[in-house]
Design an enzyme around this catalytic site. Sequence first.
Site, mmCIF file in Angstrom:
data_model
loop_
_atom_site.group_PDB
_atom_site.id
_atom_site.type_symbol
_atom_site.label_atom_id
_atom_site.label_comp_id
_atom_site.label_asym_id
_atom_site.label_seq_id
_atom_site.Cartn_x
_atom_site.Cartn_y
_atom_site.Cartn_z
ATOM 1 N N HIS A 62 -3.542 4.388 4.531
ATOM 2 C CA HIS A 62 -4.602 3.365 4.575
ATOM 3 C C HIS A 62 -5.908 3.942 4.036
ATOM 4 C CE1 HIS A 62 -7.259 0.244 6.140
ATOM 5 N NE2 HIS A 62 -7.936 1.180 6.758
ATOM 6 N N TYR B 208 3.887 5.586 11.619
ATOM 7 C CA TYR B 208 4.266 4.196 11.906
ATOM 8 C C TYR B 208 5.216 3.551 10.909
ATOM 9 C CZ TYR B 208 0.192 3.487 8.822
ATOM 10 O OH TYR B 208 -0.703 3.548 7.794
ATOM 11 N N ARG C 100 0.864 -1.181 0.000
ATOM 12 C CA ARG C 100 0.000 0.000 0.000
ATOM 13 C C ARG C 100 0.898 1.226 0.000
ATOM 14 N NH1 ARG C 100 -1.074 2.524 4.821
ATOM 15 N NH2 ARG C 100 -1.403 0.684 6.095
HETATM 16 C C1 LIG Z 1 -14.215 -6.282 11.989
HETATM 17 C C2 LIG Z 1 -13.436 -5.021 11.748
HETATM 18 N N1 LIG Z 1 -12.532 -4.607 12.670
HETATM 19 C C3 LIG Z 1 -11.857 -3.458 12.470
HETATM 20 C C4 LIG Z 1 -12.074 -2.692 11.356
HETATM 21 C C5 LIG Z 1 -11.334 -1.377 11.171
HETATM 22 N N2 LIG Z 1 -10.349 -1.520 10.070
HETATM 23 C C6 LIG Z 1 -10.641 -1.132 8.819
HETATM 24 S S1 LIG Z 1 -9.449 -1.524 7.729
HETATM 25 C C7 LIG Z 1 -8.466 -2.196 8.942
HETATM 26 C C8 LIG Z 1 -7.155 -2.815 8.553
HETATM 27 C C9 LIG Z 1 -7.326 -3.880 7.527
HETATM 28 O O1 LIG Z 1 -6.113 -4.338 7.048
HETATM 29 P P1 LIG Z 1 -5.988 -5.377 5.885
HETATM 30 O O2 LIG Z 1 -6.957 -6.492 6.057
HETATM 31 O O3 LIG Z 1 -4.562 -5.734 5.736
HETATM 32 O O4 LIG Z 1 -6.492 -4.604 4.586
HETATM 33 P P2 LIG Z 1 -5.955 -3.258 3.952
HETATM 34 O O5 LIG Z 1 -6.856 -2.151 4.452
HETATM 35 O O6 LIG Z 1 -4.549 -3.077 4.337
HETATM 36 O O7 LIG Z 1 -6.128 -3.401 2.478
HETATM 37 C C10 LIG Z 1 -9.094 -2.093 10.180
HETATM 38 C C11 LIG Z 1 -8.507 -2.538 11.441
HETATM 39 C C12 LIG Z 1 -13.036 -3.160 10.437
HETATM 40 N N3 LIG Z 1 -13.314 -2.490 9.304
HETATM 41 N N4 LIG Z 1 -13.685 -4.316 10.634
#
Ligand SMILES: Cc1ncc(C[n+]2csc(CCOP(=O)(O)OP(=O)(O)O)c2C)c(N)n1
Lengths: 328, 391
Positions: free
Chosen positions: B283, B292, B279
């Site tokens: 985010h 970070y 990425r």
């Molecule tokens: C069940 C849940 N917990 C927390 C969140 C908050 N949240 C949104 S994106 C994220 C990180 C996700 O990381 P990843 O799966 O690696 O996907 P990326 O966004 O990096 O593509 C978090 C903690 C959420 N959307 N759903």
Amino acid sequence: MSTEKLTIAKAITAGLADELRADDKTMLLGEDIGSLGGVYRVTEGLKAEFGAQRVVDSPLAESGIIGTSIGLAMRGYRPVAEIQFDGFVFPGFNQITTQLAKMRARTAGTRQVPVTIRIPYGGGIGSVEHHSESPEALFAHTAGLRILTPSSAHDAYWLTRKGIQSQDPVIIFEPKRRYWLKGEVDRENPGAADNPFIAQVVRRGTDATVVAWGPLVPVALAAAETAAAEGRQLEVIDLRSLSPIDFDALETSLRKTGRMVVAHEAPTFGGLGGEISARLTERAFLALEAPILRVGGFHLPYPPSRVEEQYLPDLDKILDAVDRLFTY
Amino acid sequence: MVSDAQTVPQPLPPEAVQLMTPQGAPPSALNEASERFLPYLQRLNTEAAQNIYRTMVTTRRVDQEATALQRQGQLVLWVPSSGQEGAQAGALAALAPQDWIFPTYREHAMALGRGVTPRELLLLFRGAAHSGWNAQDYRVHPYTLVLAAQALHATGYAWGVGLDQCDWTSQQRAENGEVVLACFGDGASSEGDIHESMVFAASYDAPVVFFCQNNHWAISVPFEVQSRVPIARRAAGYGFDGVTVDGNDPLATYAVTAWAAEQARSGTGPVLVEAHTYRMGAHTTADDPTKYRGRDEEQSWSALDPITRMRSYLTAQDLGDDAFFSAVDEEAEDLAAQTRQAVVSMTAETIPALDDVFAHAYAEPHPLVEAERAWHHTWEAGFAETEGENR
Ligand SMILES: Cc1ncc(C[n+]2csc(CCOP(=O)(O)OP(=O)(O)O)c2C)c(N)n1
């Protein structure tokens, strides 16, 4: 009229079987529901008749059961998921409340998810922790779901069928301590159960209304019986649908009797009794002779079963509340 | 201070499939793991290869525009996909038109590549709809904000596909069988729903390709906190194949996904693909990655930009000339202009009324919803009257 005498459990079995027969897209999934027929034997014989592809012994994963049911429903299937016990629905709570309930609104009505979830609920069976809970309010609070709970064999048969036929997601809370209660079932004519979302007056009375559902309906009827012997005529209403709630029927009764007790096994605090009380106070304040009283469980984790009799609303607690109604 | 150790780009796991050098040199199997996927490249004709490039470039341009629109207060949030276009466009090219995509919230290249318009894509981020497109129209499920939930929907859907096609011949499957692509991130891989999806998919041989974009960060949490091993290695524990691929190598991602889709289509069950990518930016527009991670890390990944790599490849292979590249750039500019136009013209008339939400909460009549809807109408009408009186 052709009726047969069935237990609530067997009435549900019959309802499931008739839906499986009526629509080959209907399928059941859950833990141990196949060869064993479910821990309460509600699905007994169904795998033998309809095959392992339609009566599915799923992996032990509640989120998986609900989440894949959503996908199956989107594919045109009509999944009926069994959760083994009330206290074990929570691994699937996320899928039910954030996904199942919201899918239709999220997609502006373009995706239907006619998933049915059956949950044996309530106490009074002398079991261990997490086998006796009444989490209905946690689900009723979520828009997008419908919630049914039968208290008689006839209703159990028809609420099962009507729930499965609904285009909306439906949770059917099955009163497990009444599974063995027998009653006449008419498999041809639903009668009042044709609309399962309408409350039923199960006993007519004029002095006060007792509202109950599922496992407490027989308790409320017994209370009314005792009260009658003491000269007080109680009207007993079986709610049947906890979402939506038939407030019209409750208001009609309240306007007649002026007094109301709502009894449920779930903790009183934050329970559906509060919602019923508040809404009817708004709708019929001037008809009230006394505040609407609630009789429910304590604000406690469901206790060890040796003391559950002290926890559960019983005939005496209901009658005591009725007495209090007359002191205002 | 971010330590030096954290600023070095993560090396690809040794088993990662790679068919293109960082410089986009002609395809060759760069390691042993890659060899069996090379033949799949033969299916990628000139048009499809150009399409991968086009999808990446246009998506990135729409992404830039959406970021700007968010900064200008036109969008409530934006989730950039910059850096991940190669993984997405490569995988998309490997799917057949009948296949379904169940995305998270960052699969913009897949959505746009399937024909979802920028307007439809941005309605969610404008706060105007939960899903701007009709899933059936593009075979792209709505974006899902609860992490991993859609992986179960994908698996259930694929289970249904399997049931529908249970008496199909292998030829029928190969030609018309449907495959479901379940997308998720490295962070989401820790959620129970991913585990449960894999268990169910394996139990019922569901034709689902689990497609993990390991972009190394789950907001601020690095991949090492989610897993000690590459995600693809987990597949063995569920009893199916898993492959790690260089997700910034669109050719390799294409080839691996084509293989995975072929497997799933044949009826033998699920496959897991882990696309190792990065990425590039934040985010979301609400995030600040400087808190970070180090600049060095970000910069070293720029050298592996999938767009640059694909462009070198197309040039070296004589698959794209200057005219083609400038045509794509022009197309991207057009799309960006359309995006801006679509967003700023999302006036009150194009945004659904709360009334529509009342209309769609339930399929069948619901007395409480009807009563509240009627109340809401009266309430709103009251304002209209006073406005009238004031005039
Ligand atoms: C069940 C849940 N917990 C927390 C969140 C908050 N949240 C949104 S994106 C994220 C990180 C996700 O990381 P990843 O799966 O690696 O996907 P990326 O966004 O990096 O593509 C978090 C903690 C959420 N959307 N759903």
